[in-house]
Scaffold this motif. Sequence first.
Motif, PDB file in Angstrom:
ATOM      1  N   SER A   8      82.972   7.983 -19.369  1.00 10.91           N
ATOM      2  CA  SER A   8      81.611   7.941 -18.850  1.00 10.91           C
ATOM      3  C   SER A   8      80.653   8.434 -19.925  1.00 10.91           C
ATOM      4  O   SER A   8      80.964   9.371 -20.666  1.00 10.91           O
ATOM      5  N   LYS A   9      79.483   7.786 -20.003  1.00 11.34           N
ATOM      6  CA  LYS A   9      78.480   8.159 -20.988  1.00 11.34           C
ATOM      7  C   LYS A   9      77.097   7.940 -20.401  1.00 11.34           C
ATOM      8  O   LYS A   9      76.799   6.873 -19.841  1.00 11.34           O
ATOM      9  N   ARG A  10      76.236   8.957 -20.533  1.00 13.91           N
ATOM     10  CA  ARG A  10      74.883   8.901 -19.997  1.00 13.91           C
ATOM     11  C   ARG A  10      73.870   9.128 -21.114  1.00 13.91           C
ATOM     12  O   ARG A  10      74.079   9.944 -22.004  1.00 13.91           O
ATOM     13  N   SER A  18      80.541   4.224 -16.771  1.00 14.23           N
ATOM     14  CA  SER A  18      80.923   4.979 -15.586  1.00 14.23           C
ATOM     15  C   SER A  18      82.388   4.740 -15.261  1.00 14.23           C
ATOM     16  O   SER A  18      82.778   3.664 -14.803  1.00 14.23           O
ATOM     17  N   ASP A  19      83.223   5.736 -15.569  1.00 10.49           N
ATOM     18  CA  ASP A  19      84.642   5.726 -15.194  1.00 10.49           C
ATOM     19  C   ASP A  19      85.354   4.462 -15.682  1.00 10.49           C
ATOM     20  O   ASP A  19      86.034   3.773 -14.919  1.00 10.49           O
ATOM     21  N   PRO A  53      81.725  10.958 -25.179  1.00 14.72           N
ATOM     22  CA  PRO A  53      81.588  10.743 -23.735  1.00 14.72           C
ATOM     23  C   PRO A  53      81.417  12.050 -22.982  1.00 14.72           C
ATOM     24  O   PRO A  53      81.881  13.101 -23.424  1.00 14.72           O
ATOM     25  N   GLU A  54      80.728  11.970 -21.830  1.00 15.11           N
ATOM     26  CA  GLU A  54      80.595  13.155 -20.973  1.00 15.11           C
ATOM     27  C   GLU A  54      81.929  13.490 -20.301  1.00 15.11           C
ATOM     28  O   GLU A  54      82.215  14.651 -20.026  1.00 15.11           O
ATOM     29  N   GLY A 225      77.810  -0.801 -16.904  1.00 17.10           N
ATOM     30  CA  GLY A 225      78.650   0.305 -17.335  1.00 17.10           C
ATOM     31  C   GLY A 225      79.930   0.501 -16.557  1.00 17.10           C
ATOM     32  O   GLY A 225      80.669   1.445 -16.817  1.00 17.10           O
ATOM     33  N   LYS A 226      80.211  -0.384 -15.600  1.00 19.44           N
ATOM     34  CA  LYS A 226      81.416  -0.257 -14.788  1.00 19.44           C
ATOM     35  C   LYS A 226      82.333  -1.454 -15.016  1.00 19.44           C
ATOM     36  O   LYS A 226      81.885  -2.536 -15.368  1.00 19.44           O
ATOM     37  N   VAL A 227      83.639  -1.248 -14.801  1.00 18.76           N
ATOM     38  CA  VAL A 227      84.595  -2.341 -14.919  1.00 18.76           C
ATOM     39  C   VAL A 227      84.412  -3.276 -13.723  1.00 18.76           C
ATOM     40  O   VAL A 227      84.562  -2.870 -12.571  1.00 18.76           O
TER      41      VAL A 227
END
Length: 263
Positions: A8-10, A18-19, A53-54, A225-227
Amino acid sequence: MLQAQGLSKRFGGLQALSDVSFQIRQGEIYGLIGPNGAGKTTLFNVLTSLYIPESGTCTFGGQALTGRKPHEIAALGLARTFQNIRLFGNLSAIENVMIGRHIRTRGGVLGAVLRTGATRREETAIEARAHELLDYVGIGHRANDVARSLPYGDQRRLEIARALATEPKLLALDEPAAGMNASETVVLRQLIEKIRADGITVLLIEHDMKLVMGLCDRVLVLEYGKVLAEGRPAEVQRNPKVIEAYLGAGAAHDAQTVPGGEA
């Protein structure tokens, strides 16, 4: 070979990844696609430690990538190119590739100053290998040309040659066909197939769907940002969520109602 788990990266209020989890197997060509802004290049930058990444982890050959410096990741055997070409424009093609060999050199500053025999032999070997790589990507005749004077397609191939100079086990290509015409794209596809045939695993970000679907063994699709999906190209092409992401809900409905319909 490469395993990402829960990345995850913001950026401020934007959740760029996201995940995200996936695995790349040794010897395959693995595609990474998605609409503009899906997080593809952000994922590349996380894998190569340009971004931290966070949360989540990433391993390469069983060794953790998170927290390492980019040159350390290159030394492990993961090399990359960039969406926007990053060559040393005022240097020749051969000099650009020779610079790529610095990860594998041993001479050091003292050897360069004293001009020892070992250093001179290493420099000769570096130049010879650089010529081999320029021939390998099809621009050996451009060795002494200044990089910024090369045609666009040749600059793309030069960047691949420089990445190959690091002796990668996995080569990550960020939109290598961007800006290429149809004939240049055919040559690029042949080059990527040759790279895989020579034992190097390939991770490919690309907007050219014909190239991706005809070249990759498996494809990961990102959206916001998601799969969104993962699988073989034919499976991904038929996935209603993927069709909707690219073409809209109506196209997804049509693909489901028409026998054998594909995006």
